[in-house]
Write a protein that holds these residues in place. Structure first.
Motif, PDB file in Angstrom:
ATOM      1  N   SER A   1       0.830  -1.214   0.000  1.00 21.79           N
ATOM      2  CA  SER A   1       0.000   0.000   0.000  1.00 21.79           C
ATOM      3  C   SER A   1       0.858   1.256   0.000  1.00 21.79           C
ATOM      4  CB  SER A   1      -0.929  -0.007   1.209  1.00 21.79           C
ATOM      5  OG  SER A   1      -0.166  -0.079   2.394  1.00 21.79           O
TER       6      SER A   1
ATOM      7  N   HIS B   1      10.725  -3.575   5.759  1.00 22.73           N
ATOM      8  CA  HIS B   1      10.210  -4.916   5.473  1.00 22.73           C
ATOM      9  C   HIS B   1      11.357  -5.866   5.144  1.00 22.73           C
ATOM     10  CE1 HIS B   1       8.194  -8.183   3.245  1.00 22.73           C
ATOM     11  NE2 HIS B   1       7.141  -7.915   3.985  1.00 22.73           N
TER      12      HIS B   1
ATOM     13  N   THR C   1      -2.023  -9.979   7.709  1.00 17.78           N
ATOM     14  CA  THR C   1      -1.545  -8.917   6.811  1.00 17.78           C
ATOM     15  C   THR C   1      -1.238  -9.468   5.416  1.00 17.78           C
ATOM     16  OG1 THR C   1      -0.495  -7.853   8.694  1.00 17.78           O
ATOM     17  CG2 THR C   1       0.168  -7.085   6.532  1.00 17.78           C
ATOM     18  N   HIS C   2      -0.539 -10.592   5.367  1.00 15.32           N
ATOM     19  CA  HIS C   2      -0.145 -11.140   4.062  1.00 15.32           C
ATOM     20  C   HIS C   2      -1.323 -11.734   3.304  1.00 15.32           C
ATOM     21  CE1 HIS C   2       3.756 -10.660   6.068  1.00 15.32           C
ATOM     22  NE2 HIS C   2       4.155 -10.338   4.862  1.00 15.32           N
TER      23      HIS C   2
HETATM   24  C1  HEM Z   1       3.766  -6.612   5.677  1.00 14.26           C
HETATM   25  C2  HEM Z   1       7.196  -9.564   7.374  1.00 14.26           C
HETATM   26  C3  HEM Z   1       7.118 -12.022   3.168  1.00 14.26           C
HETATM   27  C4  HEM Z   1       4.470  -8.495   1.244  1.00 14.26           C
HETATM   28  C5  HEM Z   1       4.687  -7.205   6.497  1.00 14.26           C
HETATM   29  C6  HEM Z   1       4.986  -6.784   7.840  1.00 14.26           C
HETATM   30  C7  HEM Z   1       5.959  -7.594   8.314  1.00 14.26           C
HETATM   31  C8  HEM Z   1       6.282  -8.544   7.272  1.00 14.26           C
HETATM   32  C9  HEM Z   1       6.612  -7.558   9.703  1.00 14.26           C
HETATM   33  C10 HEM Z   1       4.328  -5.590   8.545  1.00 14.26           C
HETATM   34  C11 HEM Z   1       3.645  -5.991   9.810  1.00 14.26           C
HETATM   35  C12 HEM Z   1       2.175  -6.190   9.677  1.00 14.26           C
HETATM   36  O1  HEM Z   1       1.499  -5.251   9.243  1.00 14.26           O
HETATM   37  O2  HEM Z   1       1.694  -7.280  10.028  1.00 14.26           O
HETATM   38  C13 HEM Z   1       7.408 -10.548   6.411  1.00 14.26           C
HETATM   39  C14 HEM Z   1       8.218 -11.742   6.592  1.00 14.26           C
HETATM   40  C15 HEM Z   1       8.175 -12.439   5.405  1.00 14.26           C
HETATM   41  C16 HEM Z   1       7.366 -11.673   4.489  1.00 14.26           C
HETATM   42  C17 HEM Z   1       8.953 -12.095   7.889  1.00 14.26           C
HETATM   43  C18 HEM Z   1       8.828 -13.737   5.007  1.00 14.26           C
HETATM   44  C19 HEM Z   1       9.669 -14.433   5.756  1.00 14.26           C
HETATM   45  C20 HEM Z   1       6.463 -11.253   2.262  1.00 14.26           C
HETATM   46  C21 HEM Z   1       6.353 -11.516   0.843  1.00 14.26           C
HETATM   47  C22 HEM Z   1       5.636 -10.503   0.297  1.00 14.26           C
HETATM   48  C23 HEM Z   1       5.253  -9.620   1.373  1.00 14.26           C
HETATM   49  C24 HEM Z   1       6.936 -12.738   0.123  1.00 14.26           C
HETATM   50  C25 HEM Z   1       5.295 -10.253  -1.149  1.00 14.26           C
HETATM   51  C26 HEM Z   1       6.187 -10.249  -2.105  1.00 14.26           C
HETATM   52  C27 HEM Z   1       3.980  -7.752   2.288  1.00 14.26           C
HETATM   53  C28 HEM Z   1       2.965  -6.715   2.138  1.00 14.26           C
HETATM   54  C29 HEM Z   1       2.747  -6.182   3.410  1.00 14.26           C
HETATM   55  C30 HEM Z   1       3.642  -6.892   4.324  1.00 14.26           C
HETATM   56  C31 HEM Z   1       2.298  -6.316   0.842  1.00 14.26           C
HETATM   57  C32 HEM Z   1       1.777  -5.062   3.773  1.00 14.26           C
HETATM   58  C33 HEM Z   1       2.457  -3.788   3.519  1.00 14.26           C
HETATM   59  C34 HEM Z   1       1.493  -2.622   3.503  1.00 14.26           C
HETATM   60  O3  HEM Z   1       0.831  -2.445   2.483  1.00 14.26           O
HETATM   61  O4  HEM Z   1       1.441  -1.926   4.520  1.00 14.26           O
HETATM   62  N1  HEM Z   1       5.510  -8.269   6.175  1.00 14.26           N
HETATM   63  N2  HEM Z   1       6.914 -10.549   5.137  1.00 14.26           N
HETATM   64  N3  HEM Z   1       5.790 -10.091   2.546  1.00 14.26           N
HETATM   65  N4  HEM Z   1       4.356  -7.825   3.611  1.00 14.26           N
HETATM   66 FE1  HEM Z   1       5.650  -9.175   4.361  1.00 14.26          FE
END
Ligand code: HEM
Length: 161
Positions: free
Chosen positions: A52, A70, A104-105
């Motif tokens: 976002s 991130h 979230t994901h």
């Molecule tokens: C948000 C960690 C993999 C896309 C988040 C947040 C954390 C996080 C800590 C923000 C906390 C929350 O709002 O809950 C991780 C970890 C991953 C991982 C530890 C893998 C080990 C991925 C992957 C993608 C992704 C593979 C996509 C390519 C996103 C998106 C958000 C997000 C789109 C929301 C961001 C927003 O629009 O505010 N992730 N993530 N994440 N993550 Fe991940």
């Protein structure tokens, strides 16, 4: 009594490979985080649309602090997972944290493919950051820790029946 197959154990050596390379990588966190995500967006360009804060932003992608954050979370949680795998044989993320991560994901539309692309990008980024330390063993050690962490997140992404 259940016993782990010896080859399934996460070894002390594997833990060290991850922890020692992360100690070096994190010194250049900003640049690394950027490279990491550029790699992901190169392979899967549409994935940038999931974030976002990228959709509603005039700041160039590379300068977005949330993207850097991130990236660092992914690296550091993977490193923590390696430590846990060695010490207790499983990955435990705080209940509230893992639920939030799952939610979230799921809501953002992150798929299995995204997690796969990220794994590839993660390993390539590490390889480029510490070429002198890189080995198949190091690839395995980071890869296993990442897989277990992602399995925990995906468990929480299962839609409630
Ligand atoms: C948000 C960690 C993999 C896309 C988040 C947040 C954390 C996080 C800590 C923000 C906390 C929350 O709002 O809950 C991780 C970890 C991953 C991982 C530890 C893998 C080990 C991925 C992957 C993608 C992704 C593979 C996509 C390519 C996103 C998106 C958000 C997000 C789109 C929301 C961001 C927003 O629009 O505010 N992730 N993530 N994440 N993550 Fe991940």
């Amino acid at each position: 009594k259940y016993e782990f197959a010896p080859e399934a154990r996460y070894t002390k050596e594997e833990e060290s490979l991850v922890v020692e390379s992360w100690d070096i990588i994190k010194q250049d966190a900003a640049a690394l985080g950027l490279k990491f995500f550029m790699r992901i967006f190169e392979i899967a360009p549409s994935s940038s649309g999931l974030f976002s804060f990228l959709r509603n932003s005039d700041v160039p992608i590379g300068q977005n602090p949330k993207l850097k954050r991130h990236a660092m979370t992914v690296f550091s949680m993977t490193c923590d997972s390696a430590v846990q795998l060695q010490r207790i044989g499983k990955v435990i993320v705080r209940d509230t944290t893992i639920r939030k991560l799952g939610a979230t994901h799921l809501k953002a539309g992150v798929s299995n493919e995204h997690f796969e692309v990220m794994k590839y990008a993660l390993l390539e980024t590490i390889k480029e950051a510490v070429p002198h330390m890189w080995s198949d063993k190091m690839r395995e050690a980071w890869g296993k820790a990442y897989d277990k962490l992602v399995a925990a997140i995906k468990e929480e992404m299962k839609p409630i029946p």
